[in-house]
Structures are given as C-alpha cells and as structure tokens.
Scaffold this motif. Structure first.
Motif, PDB file in Angstrom:
ATOM      1  N   GLN A 133      53.803  66.389 114.230  1.00 48.67           N
ATOM      2  CA  GLN A 133      52.797  66.900 113.304  1.00 48.67           C
ATOM      3  C   GLN A 133      51.688  67.558 114.105  1.00 48.67           C
ATOM      4  O   GLN A 133      51.341  67.102 115.200  1.00 48.67           O
ATOM      5  CB  GLN A 133      52.209  65.773 112.445  1.00 48.67           C
ATOM      6  CG  GLN A 133      53.177  65.249 111.421  1.00 48.67           C
ATOM      7  CD  GLN A 133      52.472  64.423 110.374  1.00 48.67           C
ATOM      8  OE1 GLN A 133      51.266  64.215 110.414  1.00 48.67           O
ATOM      9  NE2 GLN A 133      53.227  63.961 109.410  1.00 48.67           N
ATOM     10  N   TYR A 134      51.128  68.612 113.547  1.00 48.21           N
ATOM     11  CA  TYR A 134      50.029  69.314 114.198  1.00 48.21           C
ATOM     12  C   TYR A 134      48.796  68.425 114.169  1.00 48.21           C
ATOM     13  O   TYR A 134      48.386  67.942 113.124  1.00 48.21           O
ATOM     14  CB  TYR A 134      49.759  70.627 113.476  1.00 48.21           C
ATOM     15  CG  TYR A 134      48.601  71.401 114.066  1.00 48.21           C
ATOM     16  CD1 TYR A 134      48.741  72.083 115.264  1.00 48.21           C
ATOM     17  CD2 TYR A 134      47.377  71.440 113.428  1.00 48.21           C
ATOM     18  CE1 TYR A 134      47.692  72.789 115.818  1.00 48.21           C
ATOM     19  CE2 TYR A 134      46.317  72.144 113.972  1.00 48.21           C
ATOM     20  CZ  TYR A 134      46.482  72.820 115.164  1.00 48.21           C
ATOM     21  OH  TYR A 134      45.433  73.513 115.710  1.00 48.21           O
ATOM     22  N   GLN A 135      48.213  68.201 115.344  1.00 49.83           N
ATOM     23  CA  GLN A 135      46.995  67.397 115.491  1.00 49.83           C
ATOM     24  C   GLN A 135      45.993  68.150 116.348  1.00 49.83           C
ATOM     25  O   GLN A 135      45.385  67.574 117.240  1.00 49.83           O
ATOM     26  CB  GLN A 135      47.334  66.044 116.131  1.00 49.83           C
ATOM     27  CG  GLN A 135      48.351  65.215 115.384  1.00 49.83           C
ATOM     28  CD  GLN A 135      47.798  64.675 114.076  1.00 49.83           C
ATOM     29  OE1 GLN A 135      46.616  64.355 113.972  1.00 49.83           O
ATOM     30  NE2 GLN A 135      48.655  64.596 113.069  1.00 49.83           N
ATOM     31  N   GLY A 136      45.853  69.437 116.129  1.00 50.16           N
ATOM     32  CA  GLY A 136      44.997  70.265 116.967  1.00 50.16           C
ATOM     33  C   GLY A 136      45.832  70.924 118.056  1.00 50.16           C
ATOM     34  O   GLY A 136      47.009  70.617 118.234  1.00 50.16           O
ATOM     35  N   THR A 137      45.199  71.832 118.785  1.00 51.34           N
ATOM     36  CA  THR A 137      45.964  72.599 119.774  1.00 51.34           C
ATOM     37  C   THR A 137      46.556  71.725 120.876  1.00 51.34           C
ATOM     38  O   THR A 137      47.560  72.095 121.475  1.00 51.34           O
ATOM     39  CB  THR A 137      45.101  73.714 120.395  1.00 51.34           C
ATOM     40  OG1 THR A 137      43.911  73.148 120.957  1.00 51.34           O
ATOM     41  CG2 THR A 137      44.735  74.762 119.358  1.00 51.34           C
TER      42      THR A 137
END
Length: 167
Positions: A133-137
């Motif tokens: 999952q995307y959690q920031g760059t």
C-alpha cells in the motif's frame, strides 16, 4: 497477473483543464480569420473518460463539455489524438491552438487559468496478490513505476520521479 487498485493517492487539483485556458488562448494565439473563428483545433492523448478516441461512447467528458460551451459561441471543436509528448510539442510550436487536458507541470510554457475546472484521483495498480500500500514516497523504494513520458502526476510523485530519473 490480474491488476487491482492497491491504493488511490489523495485527490490532486486537476488539469486546469484547458476550458478556461483555451478561452484565454483565443485572445493570445487565435488568429481572427473567418475560418479560425469557426474551428478550434486542440490535441490530446487517449485518457478516458476525460478524452476518448473511441467515438462509440462519446469523445470524453472534457471534449463533450468544451464542445457544448464553444458551440454556444458558434465555435466547432476539432480534437486530434497523439502520444502526449507529441501533442504538447504541436501546441508549443504553434501548430495547434491548445491541449484538451493538461496540468501546468506537463506544459509549463503554456497559459493556464487560476481556477481548476475539475479534479481527478491518481491511483496505484499492482498485482492482485500484493499486500503493498502507498504510504508516502518512502513506500515507493524498491518499486518499479510505470509512467507516461511528459505526464504530470502531481506532487509528491512528480518530485519523486524527477529525483529518481534513470539516465
């Protein structure tokens, strides 16, 4: 494998979609001959549901809306589809009046309005069996991103991609 949405990034202020930009282009780049008053020549790339080359279901919500607005002023919208980098170049060279859809980071040399007319949501796609999952760059480290040349994804992705560009 099958793809699924693993995370959709926050909404990004969209395309200062060239609706209002295009109207400002009338003033700066639009010749006042009889023919130019009747036809506005724009370019875009395939980006359904915003811009669609398959006329079976319409030409997209941006095309349909802009056509409606311009028709009220007796102007016919003509839209051609190209790869995005080529579309931008055609407008920058003055060979077309404008782009149908864009954000400032994609074509910083063109004029944009201050008021956005739409918004969109950027999404990440991955294999259906992935737990990522995307959690920031930071969560993009060790991930391969597939992107379109000269396409603007908004911050923080544009900055991330610029700092991780391959030579």
């Amino acid at each position: 494998g099958a793809a699924s949405v693993s995370f959709c990034e926050r909404r990004i202020e969209l395309m200062k979609i060239r609706y209002l930009l295009l109207l400002s282009l009338f003033i700066s780049n639009f010749s006042y001959s009889q023919q130019d008053k009747e036809v506005l020549s724009l370019v875009t790339t395939e980006w359904c549901p915003y811009a669609c080359s398959n006329e079976r279901y319409g030409k997209g919500i941006v095309h349909d809306y802009l056509s409606y607005l311009l028709a009220k002023r007796n102007i016919r919208l003509q839209v051609e589809f190209y790869p995005w980098s080529r579309a931008i170049k055609l407008v920058e060279e003055g060979r077309r009046h404008g782009l149908l859809t864009a954000v400032h980071s994609e074509a910083p040399n063109l004029l944009f309005t201050e008021t956005p007319t739409m918004s969109y949501q950027m999404c990440f796609f991955t294999r259906s069996d992935s737990k990522w999952q995307y959690q920031g760059t930071e969560s993009l480290q060790q991930k391969r991103l597939g992107v379109i040349a000269d396409y603007g994804y908004g911050e923080p992705l544009d900055g991330y991609m610029a700092s991780h560009e391959r030579s």
